[in-house]
Write a protein that holds these residues in place. Structure first.
Motif, PDB file in Angstrom:
ATOM      1  N   GLU A   1      -5.906   4.705  -5.365  1.00  0.00           N
ATOM      2  CA  GLU A   1      -7.050   3.793  -5.303  1.00  0.00           C
ATOM      3  C   GLU A   1      -6.642   2.456  -4.687  1.00  0.00           C
ATOM      4  O   GLU A   1      -7.317   1.930  -3.798  1.00  0.00           O
ATOM      5  N   LYS A   2      -5.524   1.908  -5.161  1.00  0.00           N
ATOM      6  CA  LYS A   2      -5.041   0.624  -4.626  1.00  0.00           C
ATOM      7  C   LYS A   2      -4.620   0.785  -3.168  1.00  0.00           C
ATOM      8  O   LYS A   2      -4.957  -0.049  -2.319  1.00  0.00           O
TER       9      LYS A   2
ATOM     10  N   ALA B   1       0.836  -1.208   0.000  1.00  0.00           N
ATOM     11  CA  ALA B   1       0.000   0.000   0.000  1.00  0.00           C
ATOM     12  C   ALA B   1       0.867   1.254   0.000  1.00  0.00           C
ATOM     13  O   ALA B   1       0.582   2.218  -0.719  1.00  0.00           O
TER      14      ALA B   1
ATOM     15  N   SER C   1       2.263   1.760  -3.414  1.00  0.00           N
ATOM     16  CA  SER C   1       1.191   2.244  -4.300  1.00  0.00           C
ATOM     17  C   SER C   1       0.955   3.732  -4.057  1.00  0.00           C
ATOM     18  O   SER C   1       0.783   4.507  -5.000  1.00  0.00           O
TER      19      SER C   1
ATOM     20  N   GLU D   1      -7.640   0.986  -0.910  1.00  0.00           N
ATOM     21  CA  GLU D   1      -8.294  -0.318  -0.752  1.00  0.00           C
ATOM     22  C   GLU D   1      -7.575  -1.162   0.306  1.00  0.00           C
ATOM     23  O   GLU D   1      -8.209  -1.763   1.181  1.00  0.00           O
TER      24      GLU D   1
ATOM     25  N   ASP E   1      -0.814   5.688  -6.961  1.00  0.00           N
ATOM     26  CA  ASP E   1      -1.920   4.753  -7.166  1.00  0.00           C
ATOM     27  C   ASP E   1      -2.742   4.744  -5.877  1.00  0.00           C
ATOM     28  O   ASP E   1      -2.753   3.783  -5.105  1.00  0.00           O
TER      29      ASP E   1
END
Length: 196
Positions: free
Chosen positions: A65-66, A55, A58, A69, A63
Motif C-alpha cells: 500500500e505504501k 518505496a 516498503s 502510494e 507494505d
C-alpha cells in the motif's frame, strides 16, 4: 586658432529606443539566465530517488500500500522523465503483486507494457525487460485462485448431484421393496388358491 565643435553623434530616435530596450531586457533576463537551475534539479532528483528507495524498501517488506502510494505519486507528478520511468516500473511490479482479479492483472500488465515503451532502447546487462515474456505468459495467482474456485464450485455441484442420486436410489430401493412385498403377497395368495 579655430575652435572645434564637439562631435555629436546622432542616432535615429527609434533605433536608440529599441537599443535601450534590448539592453535593459538583456540585463533583466541575464540575471535569470545566469542562475544555475541544476542545484535545484539535483536536490529534487535526490529527494525523489530517496522516495523511490523508500518505496522499494516498503515493497520488499510487503507494505504494498505504501509502495503503491509513492510509486503512483512519482510516476504522475515528477518533472524528471527518468524518475517517472523508475516509478512506473515500481508501480507495475506492485500492481502485479497485488492483483486479486483478472481485471487487475490486465491493468498491471498494461502498466508493465507502458514502462517497457518508456525504457531506453539500449539493454543493460541485468535488464528487467528480460522478465517481460515470463510475466506475460505466467498464470497469475489470481487466475489460479479463480480456477481453484471454479473447481470447488464444480465439486460442490457434483456432491449435490450425488446426494440427489442417492436420494433417488433410496426411493427406488424403497419402491423395489414395496413391489417385492406385493409380489410376495401375490405368490402367497396363489399358493392358497392352488392348495385344496
Amino acid at each position: 586658432m579655430i575652435k572645434q565643435k564637439p562631435i555629436i553623434w546622432t542616432i535615429p530616435s527609434g533605433f536608440a529606443t529599441a537599443m535601450i530596450i534590448m539592453v535593459a531586457a538583456s540585463l533583466a533576463m541575464g540575471c535569470s539566465f545566469l542562475k544555475d537551475k541544476r542545484p535545484y534539479d539535483r536536490r529534487m532528483k535526490a529527494r525523489e530517488l530517496a522516495m523511490i528507495k523508500d518505496a522499494n524498501e516498503s515493497f520488499l517488506q510487503n507494505d504494498f500500500e505504501k509502495a503503491l502510494e509513492i510509486y503512483e505519486s512519482l510516476s504522475e507528478n515528477s518533472r524528471n522523465s527518468e524518475i517517472r520511468r523508475i516509478a512506473g516500473y515500481g508501480l507495475a511490479c506492485t500492481k502485479l503483486m497485488t492483483a486479486d482479479s483478472l481485471d487487475e492483472q490486465e491493468n498491471a500488465l498494461t502498466l508493465w507494457n507502458q514502462w517497457i515503451e518508456q525504457s531506453p532502447d539500449k539493454f543493460r546487462d541485468e535488464d528487467p525487460r528480460l522478465m517481460g515474456l515470463y510475466i506475460q505468459k505466467t498464470t497469475p495467482p489470481c487466475q489460479k485462485d479463480a480456477e481453484i474456485k471454479l473447481v470447488r464450485e464444480k465439486n460442490r455441484l457434483l456432491e449435490k448431484e450425488i446426494e440427489t442420486l442417492q436420494t433417488r436410489v433410496m426411493t427406488l430401493e424403497s419402491q423395489i421393496s414395496s413391489l417385492e412385498a406385493i409380489d410376495q403377497k401375490i405368490k402367497e395368495k396363489k399358493k392358497e388358491i392352488s392348495s385344496p
